[in-house]
Design a protein around this motif. Structure first.
Motif, short mmCIF file in Angstrom:
data_model
loop_
_atom_site.label_atom_id
_atom_site.label_comp_id
_atom_site.label_asym_id
_atom_site.label_seq_id
_atom_site.Cartn_x
_atom_site.Cartn_y
_atom_site.Cartn_z
N TYR A 91 19.24 -55.65 -31.86
CA TYR A 91 20.63 -55.21 -31.81
C TYR A 91 20.61 -53.69 -31.98
O TYR A 91 19.88 -53.00 -31.28
CB TYR A 91 21.44 -55.95 -32.88
N ASN A 216 24.30 -61.13 -36.77
CA ASN A 216 24.44 -60.19 -35.65
C ASN A 216 24.87 -60.91 -34.39
O ASN A 216 24.64 -62.12 -34.23
CB ASN A 216 23.09 -59.50 -35.36
N GLU A 230 26.47 -55.80 -35.84
CA GLU A 230 25.31 -56.00 -36.73
C GLU A 230 25.81 -55.85 -38.17
O GLU A 230 26.40 -54.83 -38.52
CB GLU A 230 24.22 -54.97 -36.44
#
Length: 287
Positions: A91, A216, A230
């Motif tokens: 992420y 996430n 996130e």
């Protein structure tokens, strides 16, 4: 995802979209940096004739071709080519259950100072390292670290699990070892997924007694763009904090620009947010 097709010989059959390649449809990158998507209508030892949607028929000399790859079914959305995710294993910073393939790698930079790379030694295991070069500022102590990660597909392109470690120290100081051991599960495809993770950190010779909790998500929204969130919950010696983030990823050719805002929620601290900016460049077997 799959599609159902009625055939003469076998009746109705179901075919996974991941297994479909559109015949003769390719993406070609030339040595001058241009990229063309189209159907090959003629090819010989010297050139390719490509039928494109916007430019019509193009004749491209093979000596001018830098890369060529077949386009899979799921990369075409309403007639438009959707670029591959240059950073499908992470992420903003946190990893997910997908792993680098053997020979794939990437370099990631965050706000200039954070420098990290990872490389796939196999389809299920990757290693890496990084540095925050504070020595450039008057010889300040410099954090360095190494990473290792394994990933295992439980259901191909639907459920992946992974785990790994980050281990580091601060050059120029004594007894400054730090790191984290983590495990996680990812649900969804490389383009659209949610991950849930737990990690235990250590620093100064001691381990945290409560796990770091990580949730996430990454969702494809355009041919070049993603929405990313996130989020962390941290509890250290009874003091807890939550870090939420919202932002996106923009694909620039084969690289990725990440941007967003991080919102710390800490008792006794007023509301504020700080920006996130990162850049990822793939290398190795990136097709």
């Amino acid at each position: 995802d799959s599609i159902r097709i009625k055939t003469v010989d076998f009746g109705i059959i179901s075919i996974s979209k991941d297994e479909i390649v559109i015949d003769n449809l390719v993406s070609i990158e030339t040595t001058d940096g241009n990229e063309f998507l189209g159907e090959i209508i003629k090819e010989d030892s010297k050139s390719i004739v490509l039928k494109t949607r916007k430019l019509g028929e193009l004749t491209i000399s093979k000596s001018d071709i830098k890369s060529r790859k077949e386009v899979e079914f799921q990369q075409i959305k309403e007639g438009e080519y959707w670029f591959g995710n240059p950073q499908s294993t992470r992420y903003f910073w946190s990893p997910n259950g997908y792993g680098l393939k053997k020979g794939e790698g990437y370099y990631q930079n965050i706000w200039v100072l954070w420098n990290q790379f990872s490389y796939g030694l196999s389809d299920n295991f990757s290693v890496g390292g990084g540095v925050v070069p504070l020595f450039l500022f008057g010889g300040a102590p410099t954090p360095v670290f190494a990473t290792a990660k394994f990933s295992v597909p439980i259901v191909e392109n639907k459920v992946n699990i992974g785990g790994g470690a980050i281990v580091g120290t601060v050059l120029g100081q004594e007894e400054t070892g730090f790191g984290i051991l983590y495990g996680l599960s990812t649900f969804g495809t490389p383009d659209n997924n949610l991950s849930f993770g737990l990690g235990y950190g250590f620093a100064g010779g001691g381990w945290t007694t409560s796990p770091l909790i990580n949730v996430n998500g990454m969702f494809r929204v355009t041919s070049r763009g993603y929405f990313i969130t996130e989020n962390y919950y941290i509890n250290i010696d009874g003091e807890s904090a939550i870090f939420l983030s919202l932002g996106g990823r923009w694909i620039i050719k084969k690289a990725a620009l990440d941007y967003g805002l991080i919102f710390p929620i800490i008792e006794g601290v007023g509301f504020f947010a700080f920006p996130w900016l990162g850049f990822t460049i793939p290398f190795g077997n990136t097709n």
